[in-house]
Design an enzyme around this catalytic site. Structure first.
Site, PDB file in Angstrom:
ATOM      1  N   TYR A 187       0.604  -1.190  -0.010  1.00  0.00           N
ATOM      2  CA  TYR A 187       0.105  -0.030   0.124  1.00  0.00           C
ATOM      3  C   TYR A 187       0.923   1.181  -0.018  1.00  0.00           C
ATOM      4  CZ  TYR A 187      -3.516   3.498   1.402  1.00  0.00           C
ATOM      5  OH  TYR A 187      -4.429   4.220   1.592  1.00  0.00           O
ATOM      6  N   LYS A 206       1.043   4.181  -2.883  1.00  0.00           N
ATOM      7  CA  LYS A 206       0.784   5.252  -2.709  1.00  0.00           C
ATOM      8  C   LYS A 206       2.138   6.430  -2.954  1.00  0.00           C
ATOM      9  CE  LYS A 206      -3.621   5.616  -1.631  1.00  0.00           C
ATOM     10  NZ  LYS A 206      -4.714   5.995  -2.417  1.00  0.00           N
TER      11      LYS A 206
END
Length: 231
Positions: free
Chosen positions: A140, A144
């Protein structure tokens, strides 16, 4: 007044849904892309943003039926708390395809028209974890972080044509994306935040709307409304 059309991905709930409501309250006509229904939008269609063909076709349809897209806000994404050694390759790839690929696909579909008209705004959604990292959040955080890199590169490329590309990088936000047992919901963590609370999705939407409407001097900026989690 000229009708303004905004495209929002991930608009079925959480931050994306809040973005739709915020822009609608400012007079924008909203088109929503999500795998699920987005009842707050003026126009909603089920789309996998990781599929470039689907995104391109839907953008053409929206602009044909509603008018030119002048703002695109890319909030589609998902979250998982998994140690790096336990992340399956298909999960690594899916995380990148949705977060990074979804933003790429939207930008490739909407920014040529924006550049031709000499105006437009794109807002990606990164995360404070792209700035500070997190335990068991490698894929994640990496996805990002890639969003931030893409936003800054596209900002340099498109700003001369009048297209502004920026991002918001929220901290822990009170949305269904954070399950009840999330470590970011533990009282000890929340109380340790300088604000003493999680952010609300409406607050993240407000930051994104600022980049769309008022931040005309912003290009490649990363606003991180994170309640002081990363200072």
């Amino acid at each position: 007044m000229r009708e303004r059309v905004a495209l929002v991905t991930g608009a079925a709930g959480g931050i994306g849904s809040a973005m739709v409501r915020e822009l609608a309250g400012r007079g924008w006509t909203t088109a929503a892309l999500d795998l699920g229904p987005a009842p707050d939008a003026d126009y909603a269609v089920g789309v996998d943003v990781a599929d470039p063909g689907q995104v391109s076709a839907v953008v053409r349809r929206i602009e044909r039926e509603m008018g030119p897209i002048e703002a695109a806000l890319c909030a589609a994404g998902h979250y998982a708390l998994v140690p790096v050694s336990d992340i399956a390759w298909e999960d690594w790839n899916r995380m990148l395809r949705v977060h990074l690929g979804g933003l790429v696909n939207v930008c490739r579909a909407v920014t040529p028209g924006m550049a031709e008209r000499g105006r437009g705004a794109v807002v990606g959604v990164a995360a404070d974890l792209a700035l500070g990292g997190g335990d068991a959040e490698a894929h994640y955080s990496a996805a990002k972080g890639a969003v931030i890199g893409l936003v800054r590169a596209l900002a340099a490329e498109l700003a001369p044509a009048g297209v502004r590309v920026n991002a918001v990088a929220p901290g822990p936000t009170d949305t269904p994306l954070l399950p009840p047992d999330s470590p970011w919901r533990r009282p000890a963590f929340v109380q340790a935040l300088p604000t003493g609370r999680l952010a609300a999705p409406e607050e993240i939407a407000l930051a994104a709307a600022y980049l769309v409407e008022d931040g005309t001097f912003c290009a490649g900026e990363i606003l991180s409304p994170n309640c002081g989690a990363v200072i």
